[in-house]
Write an enzyme that holds these catalytic residues in place. Structure first.
Site, PDB file in Angstrom:
ATOM      1  N   LYS A 192     -15.703  -2.241   2.635  1.00 14.20           N
ATOM      2  CA  LYS A 192     -14.974  -2.536   1.398  1.00 14.20           C
ATOM      3  C   LYS A 192     -15.977  -3.110   0.413  1.00 14.20           C
ATOM      4  CE  LYS A 192     -10.473  -3.886   3.421  1.00 14.20           C
ATOM      5  NZ  LYS A 192      -9.776  -5.069   4.017  1.00 14.20           N
TER       6      LYS A 192
ATOM      7  N   GLU B 108       0.830  -1.214   0.000  1.00 11.21           N
ATOM      8  CA  GLU B 108       0.000   0.000   0.000  1.00 11.21           C
ATOM      9  C   GLU B 108       0.857   1.253   0.000  1.00 11.21           C
ATOM     10  OE1 GLU B 108      -3.231  -0.069   2.760  1.00 11.21           O
ATOM     11  OE2 GLU B 108      -3.955  -1.999   2.044  1.00 11.21           O
TER      12      GLU B 108
END
Ligand code: PGA
Ligand code: ZN
Length: 439
Positions: free
Chosen positions: A342, A209
């Protein structure tokens, strides 16, 4: 009856995500010529109860191919939605679910279904000549720029298990605007790099990330490094920058023994010892949010964690998997006070939206989240603003799949000008002065 906003065609193809793995991309075209395209993101540390991400198996891409999911879009899902009105997102999403027929989208794949669901909303917004954040908003609701949680140090499945806990993030609680928050997070990243360099730690390699992934002797050492990085940036821990962590405890939980393994420290912890340790971190560092402090199968320990860590935002990711039934149980048992949302954990835009609303109605804070495997798409940013989630988590301030989302939020802020409302520190459950996410 066909209208100018009915779906006239759609097609899917296999694209690559930010880890270089295959994913599903889809473009939807409406009768009036409007188009929308979207790609499915992909997790590495997935929850046990997530909707299915369909992979081909076999030799191609070591089994990670998505040709079956792509074929499912082009065949089953296309047949299910062709001719339907793209403005009726709930109707589209019901048709997609019905075409699959299973709760966890095990037949056609959540990656296939999500790409159609999101692409349809993007096409519909284009047809209405509206930015996506306005299109997805409930009528009468105004846009809200979220407080970002920005990844600074990674571990676990995102950084070769250099430490056990997965994310250490900066929450710029001193920021007065979204763009301010990004600048503060940038300074923390830079301060942490300088501090790590000074200690002879590797800063050249970055994690999935975009965070740093230094090899450290303990999990606590990562908190110390981040705290020092904040100070090195000339900022005040707790005042300007608070800390959030994603323990992602599923990743080091052994369901057979009910114990947690800190690999870097060569220690096995029972749930109570793990909670004690985390409570000590909270006393020593300005931690305001803890995600997945325990495993998704260790429900009873969550109840004790919620009692011990009552003044912290306790965030369920793998715990709730954006699933309304799991969230209902979590609200009843008071295992947390915030939910990570999500969209690909559930598979459709409408289901993700209703989880946001359900959480808000229960006084839970909401954090919209990207996955560790992302794409250059930026629709997540629009969902956060339109749905007024209050918080967003998309990784570091670098790597294009991350900046695609930050840049979209920066643009929305600029577009709104003086009307841009920023969620600020009170969006975090533990810092809230009003019920979480009140519109
Ligand atoms: P994932 O990680 O996308 O690899 O599941 C993100 C998170 O755990 O928050
Ligand atoms: Zn997580």
């Amino acid at each position: 009856m066909t209208s100018s906003t009915s779906i006239s065609s759609l097609f899917a193809w296999e694209a690559l995500d930010s880890r270089g793995n295959p994913t599903v991309a889809c473009e939807v075209t409406l009768a009036d010529g409007s188009t929308g395209a979207a790609m499915a993101p992909s997790g590495a540390s997935t929850g046990t109860y997530e909707a299915l991400e369909l992979r081909d198996g076999g030799d191609r891409f070591d089994g990670k191919g998505t040709r079956k999911a792509v074929a499912n879009v082009n065949d089953h899902l296309a047949r299910a939605v062709l001719g339907l009105d793209a403005l009726d997102q709930p109707g589209i999403d019901r048709a997609l679910r019905a075409a699959d027929g299973t709760a966890g989208l095990h037949r056609l794949g959540a990656n296939a279904v999500l790409s159609v669901s999101i692409a349809t909303a993007i096409a519909a917004a284009a047809s209405r000549r509206m930015p996506l954040y306005r299109y997805v908003a409930e009528s009468g609701s105004t846009p809200l720029l979220p407080m970002p949680m920005v990844n600074i140090i990674s571990g676990g499945a995102h950084a070769g298990r250099s430490i056990d806990i997965q994310d250490l993030l900066a929450v710029p609680v001193g920021a007065q605007s979204f763009s301010d928050a990004i600048e503060l997070a940038w300074r923390v990243r830079r301060g942490t790099v300088l501090e790590a360099d000074n200690r002879g730690l590797n800063t050249a390699l970055i994690a999935d990330e975009g965070g740093l992934g230094p090899v450290l002797p303990s999990n606590r050492a990562a908190l110390e490094l981040l705290d020092a990085g904040i100070r090195r940036a000339g900022l005040m821990p707790g005042e300007d920058i608070a800390i959030a962590i994603d323990v992602a405890a599923n990743q080091f939980y052994d369901p057979a023994t009910g114990r947690y393994r800190f690999g870097v420290e060569a220690r096995d912890l029972d749930p109570t010892t793990l909670i004690d340790e985390v409570a000590q971190w909270c006393r020593d560092f300005p931690i305001v949010s803890i995600e997945d402090v325990l495993a998704d199968q260790d429900w009873d320990s969550w109840i004790s964690a919620a009692q011990r860590l009552a003044d912290i935002q306790l965030l369920g990711d793998d715990l709730f998997v954006t699933d309304s039934a799991r969230l209902t149980r979590g609200i009843e048992d008071r295992v947390a006070n915030a939910v990570l949302v999500k969209p690909n954990q559930t598979g459709t835009l409408s289901d993700a939206h209703s989880v946001v609303n359900q959480a808000r109605d229960a006084g839970f804070a909401t954090v919209l989240s990207a996955r560790s495997g992302e794409t250059e798409d930026s629709w997540l940013a629009d969902l956060a603003v339109g749905w007024r989630t209050g918080q967003i988590k998309v990784g570091s301030t670098m790597r294009s799949e991350r900046t695609a989302k930050w840049n979209r939020l920066l643009r929305i802020e600029a577009e709104l000008g003086g009307a841009a409302e920023f969620a600020g520190r009170s969006a975090v459950a533990s810092l809230s002065t009003s019920p979480a996410g009140t519109p």
